[in-house]
Scaffold this motif. Structure first.
Motif, PDB file in Angstrom:
ATOM      1  N   LEU A  54       1.729 -19.926  -8.607  1.00 57.21           N
ATOM      2  CA  LEU A  54       1.119 -18.884  -9.446  1.00 57.21           C
ATOM      3  C   LEU A  54       2.162 -18.257 -10.366  1.00 57.21           C
ATOM      4  CD1 LEU A  54      -1.456 -17.335 -10.180  1.00 57.21           C
ATOM      5  CD2 LEU A  54      -0.831 -15.655  -8.434  1.00 57.21           C
ATOM      6  N   TRP A  67      -5.602 -16.141  -9.855  1.00 51.52           N
ATOM      7  CA  TRP A  67      -5.743 -17.439  -9.195  1.00 51.52           C
ATOM      8  C   TRP A  67      -7.101 -18.069  -9.531  1.00 51.52           C
ATOM      9  CZ3 TRP A  67      -2.510 -20.774  -7.584  1.00 51.52           C
ATOM     10  CH2 TRP A  67      -2.920 -21.831  -6.772  1.00 51.52           C
ATOM     11  N   GLN A 100      -3.849 -10.544  -8.338  1.00 50.92           N
ATOM     12  CA  GLN A 100      -3.565 -11.897  -7.856  1.00 50.92           C
ATOM     13  C   GLN A 100      -4.831 -12.745  -7.663  1.00 50.92           C
ATOM     14  OE1 GLN A 100      -0.960 -14.071  -4.407  1.00 50.92           O
ATOM     15  NE2 GLN A 100      -1.043 -11.881  -4.376  1.00 50.92           N
ATOM     16  N   TYR A 156      -7.143 -19.250 -13.093  1.00 50.19           N
ATOM     17  CA  TYR A 156      -6.315 -20.455 -13.233  1.00 50.19           C
ATOM     18  C   TYR A 156      -7.085 -21.689 -12.762  1.00 50.19           C
ATOM     19  CZ  TYR A 156      -2.661 -23.834 -12.056  1.00 50.19           C
ATOM     20  OH  TYR A 156      -1.905 -24.980 -11.925  1.00 50.19           O
TER      21      TYR A 156
END
Length: 127
Positions: free
Chosen positions: A40, A109, A105, A112
Motif C-alpha cells: 500500500l 485499499w 487505509q 486500489y
C-alpha cells in the motif's frame, strides 16, 4: 497539540519495519498505532512519479504484492523517505501523509483493488 500549519498535528514516536510481514508499524505520540503494508505504501507513494501533478494523472501501480522496504531514512522532523526493493525511492512520506493513510487505509485499499480490476491488472507481478 496545536497546529500552526508548520507543526504536524501528530508525530511518530517509533517507526518499525516488520520485515517478515512487510508491514510498517508507526506508534504515534497520541498512542495510536498504524500498520501499513509495504504494497500500500508503494502504490500510494506521494511521489510525482505515482501521484502525478494532478489527481487525474495518478498512476495505478500493479504487480507489487511482494514489494518490500529496504530503507527508511528520516527527512528533517517531518517525514521519511522509504526505499522499496523495486528501487522506487522518490516519495517523501510526511507525518501528515502517513496519518492520512492511517485514517483512510480501508478506503485506499478498496480503491486500489477496484482500480486494478477496472484496468484488468493484478497485484501479482507479470510473468
Amino acid at each position: 497539540m496545536s497546529n500552526d500549519g508548520f507543526t504536524p498535528a501528530f508525530s511518530p514516536v517509533e517507526i518499525n519495519y516488520l520485515r517478515d510481514d512487510r508491514i510498517l508499524e508507526i506508534i504515534w505520540d497520541d498512542g495510536a498505532k498504524t500498520y501499513l503494508s509495504a504494497e500500500l505504501l508503494r502504490v500510494e507513494s506521494p511521489s510525482a512519479e505515482v501521484q502525478g501533478h494532478h489527481p487525474s494523472e495518478k498512476k495505478i501501480i500493479s504487480g507489487r504484492r511482494h514489494v518490500g522496504v529496504i530503507d527508511i531514512a528520516p527527512v528533517g522532523n517531518y517525514a521519511v523517505r522509504i526505499s522499496f526493493d523495486d528501487l522506487h525511492d522518490s516519495g517523501l512520506f510526511s507525518w501528515q501523509y502517513l496519518r492520512e493513510m492511517h485514517d483512510n487505509q480501508d478506503k485506499l485499499w478498496k480503491d486500489y483493488l477496484a482500480a486494478l480490476e477496472a484496468r484488468g491488472l493484478s497485484r501479482d507481478p507479470s510473468r
